[in-house]
Design an enzyme around this catalytic site. Structure first.
Site, PDB file in Angstrom:
ATOM      1  CD  GLU A 156      -2.599  -1.281   2.622  1.00  0.00           C
ATOM      2  OE1 GLU A 156      -2.800  -0.252   3.268  1.00  0.00           O
ATOM      3  OE2 GLU A 156      -3.020  -2.407   2.952  1.00  0.00           O
ATOM      4  CE  LYS A 325      -5.881  -4.656   9.031  1.00  0.00           C
ATOM      5  NZ  LYS A 325      -4.851  -5.502   8.371  1.00  0.00           N
ATOM      6  CG  HIS A 353     -10.022  -0.748   5.153  1.00  0.00           C
ATOM      7  ND1 HIS A 353     -10.156  -0.555   3.809  1.00  0.00           N
ATOM      8  CD2 HIS A 353      -8.675  -0.681   5.397  1.00  0.00           C
ATOM      9  CE1 HIS A 353      -8.982  -0.392   3.256  1.00  0.00           C
ATOM     10  NE2 HIS A 353      -8.076  -0.451   4.180  1.00  0.00           N
TER      11      HIS A 353
HETATM   12  P1  PGA Z   1      -5.748  -7.212   4.677  1.00  0.00           P
HETATM   13  O1  PGA Z   1      -4.831  -5.953   4.368  1.00  0.00           O
HETATM   14  O2  PGA Z   1      -7.079  -6.737   5.085  1.00  0.00           O
HETATM   15  O3  PGA Z   1      -5.715  -7.963   3.383  1.00  0.00           O
HETATM   16  O4  PGA Z   1      -5.049  -7.956   5.805  1.00  0.00           O
HETATM   17  C1  PGA Z   1      -4.887  -4.766   5.058  1.00  0.00           C
HETATM   18  C2  PGA Z   1      -3.597  -4.461   5.724  1.00  0.00           C
HETATM   19  O5  PGA Z   1      -2.615  -5.225   5.656  1.00  0.00           O
HETATM   20  O6  PGA Z   1      -3.509  -3.436   6.404  1.00  0.00           O
HETATM   21 ZN    ZN Z   2      -1.336  -3.880   7.039  1.00  0.00          ZN
END
Ligand code: PGA
Ligand code: ZN
Length: 398
Positions: A156, A325, A353
Site C-alpha cells: 500500500e 482491526k 478496514h
Molecule cells: P488485509 O490488508 O485486510 O488484506 O489484511 C490490510 C492491511 O494489511 O492493512
Molecule cells: Zn497492514
C-alpha cells in the site's frame, strides 16, 4: 424491551465477491446488524475466522440460544460469554467472524435502545486517551503486494492529508486521486488504469520506489506539498521467505531492506511505514524506529490487535503506532482493551478496514469515539471504502 429476543445471521458477498456474514440482533422491534470484513494479507497470529456457512451455523445454533435474554448494554458480559462459548484461545471453534458479528451488532443495538449515535454510545463503554479530534485519513491510492497483480512488492502507498477537517482531507485525497489517474495514463499505456482490492491504482512500474515518486510528482503538480504526507504498508510478511525479502526481483537481506527504507525516507520524508519487516521480527521494527525519528513504525501483522503481541512490541520498543482491526481479535471489548493498552504506552491507534470489506461503517464511529490518531479505509472510491469516509464526515458535521 431491552433484552435480546433474537439473533440471526446469513451470508452476504464482500467487496471481493467472497462470502462473508451479516449478523442481526433484535430486542423486540429494534434491530441492529453488523457485516463482517475479511483480510487477504492475514497475520499468522490473528484470531481464526470460519467459512461463512459454518459461521452462520455457529451464530444460529450456538450463539443465538445462549445470548437470548441478555441486555445488549452489558457488552463486557456478552463478550466474556462469547469467549467462554467458543472455548479456544484463537476463536477457531465458532469462528472470530461469528463472534465479532454478534459482539458488534449488540453494541449497535444498545446504541439504538439508548437513542444515541453509535460513536456517542461507544464512549460510554471504555476510557481511552484520545489523540486527535478528527483522525488522520490514510488513503491508499496505489495498491501492490497481495492486493494487486503487479511487480510492486509493497502492498500500500497512501496519502495522509495534514488537515484538521474531514472535508478538507477528503478534498485533498480525491484531488490527488484524480490527478494521479491522468499521470498514470500519461506515464504508461491508456489501458493501465487497473484497480486493486482497496480501490487504489495498480501501476505497471517495476520498483517499490516508483509509486512514491509518482505520488510525489502528483502532489507537487497540485501545489499540495505542505498539505500531505506519504505513508506505506509494505506488509513485509507477504514477500519474506527463509530470511530474505524479495523486492524488485532481487532477494535481499533484512539489513538491506532497512537501508532501502532509510533511503526512501530520506527522499520522500515518509510519515509512516506499516509492517516493514515480517511478522516475527520485533527487533527489525525497533531498528527502523531508530531511523524514522519523525515518523511512525506501525504494527499490523506484527501485533494483530492482540494484547500479548502488543505487550511484546512494547517491551521491545518495536512500534509507535498500531493498526486496530476488530476481526483480528474477535470481540469489541478486547479491541477496547488493546486500544487502551496502546494509548497508556503512548502508542498511536490507527483503526482499519480489511481488504475484503462490506458496506458497514462502524469503524468510522469507533475511530471518532476514541479520538484515534488515524483511520485507514482505502482509496476514496468504491462503496465499501467511502461508506467509512462518508460516515466520518457525517459525524464530524453533526
Ligand atoms: P488485509 O490488508 O485486510 O488484506 O489484511 C490490510 C492491511 O494489511 O492493512
Ligand atoms: Zn497492514
Amino acid at each position: 424491551m431491552s433484552k435480546i429476543t433474537q439473533i440471526d445471521a446469513h451470508k452476504i458477498l464482500d467487496s471481493r465477491g467472497n462470502y462473508t456474514i451479516k449478523v442481526m440482533v433484535s430486542a423486540g422491534e429494534v434491530v441492529a446488524d453488523f457485516s463482517v470484513p475479511a483480510g487477504a494479507s492475514v497475520g499468522t497470529h490473528e484470531a481464526i475466522s470460519r467459512d461463512a456457512d459454518s459461521a452462520v451455523k455457529a451464530v444460529k445454533n450456538e450463539l443465538a440460544p445462549a445470548l437470548k435474554g441478555y441486555d445488549p448494554r452489558d457488552q463486557r458480559e456478552i463478550d466474556q460469554l462469547l469467549l467462554k462459548l467458543d472455548g479456544t484461545p484463537d476463536k477457531s471453534r465458532l469462528g472470530a467472524n461469528a463472534i465479532l458479528g454478534v459482539s458488534v451488532a449488540c453494541a449497535k443495538l444498545a446504541s439504538r435502545l439508548e437513542r444515541m449515535p453509535v460513536y456517542q454510545y461507544l464512549k460510554t463503554l471504555a476510557k481511552i486517551k484520545p489523540s486527535r479530534t478528527i483522525p488522520y485519513l490514510f488513503m491508499n491510492l496505489i495498491n501492490g503486494g497481495k492486493h494487486a497483480s503487479s511487480y510492486i512488492a509493497f502492498q500500500e502507498y497512501m496519502v495522509v492529508p495534514v488537515s484538521e477537517t474531514v472535508d478538507e482531507a477528503l478534498t485533498i485525497g480525491t484531488t490527488i486521486q484524480k490527478e494521479l489517474r491522468k499521470i498514470i495514463t500519461e506515464s504508461y499505456s491508456p489501458f493501465s488504469l487497473n484497480i486493486g482490492d482497496e480501490g487504489g491504482y495498480v501501476i505497471e512500474g517495476r520498483s517499490v520506489r516508483e509509486p512514491l515518486a509518482m505520488l510525489q510528482t502528483t502532489i507537487a503538480s497540485l501545489g499540495l506539498k505542505d498539505k500531505v504526507r506519504l505513508a506505506m504498508d509494505t506488509a513485509a510478511s507477504s514477500f519474506y521467505q527463509d530470511g530474505f525479502y524479495e523486492v524488485d526481483g532481487k532477494k535481499i537481506m533484512p539489513s538491506e531492506l532497512l537501508e532501502l527504507y532509510k533511503s526512501l525516507n530520506h527522499e520522500f520524508n515518509i510519515f509512516s511505514i506499516e509492517d516493514p519487516f515480517y511478522e516475527e521480527d520485533f527487533d527489525g521494527f525497533r531498528d527502523l524506529r531508530g531511523e524514522l525519528v519523525n515518523g511512525y513504525v506501525v504494527g499490523d501483522d506484527l501485533t494483530v490487535t492482540n494484547p500479548q503481541r502488543l505487550q511484546e512490541a512494547i517491551n521491545k520498543k518495536s512500534i509507535n503506532a498500531i493498526i486496530i482491526k476488530m476481526n483480528q481479535i474477535g470481540t469489541l471489548s478486547e479491541t477496547f482493551d488493546v486500544m487502551k493498552m496502546a494509548r497508556d504506552n503512548d502508542i498511536e491507534c490507527i483503526v482499519s478496514h480489511r481488504s475484503g470489506e462490506t458496506n458497514d461503517d462502524f469503524i468510522a464511529d469507533l475511530a471518532y469515539a476514541f479520538g484515534v490518531f488515524g483511520l485507514k479505509a482505502g482509496a476514496p472510491r468504491r462503496g465499501e471504502r467511502i461508506a467509512k469516509y462518508n460516515r466520518l464526515w457525517e459525524i464530524a458535521k453533526s
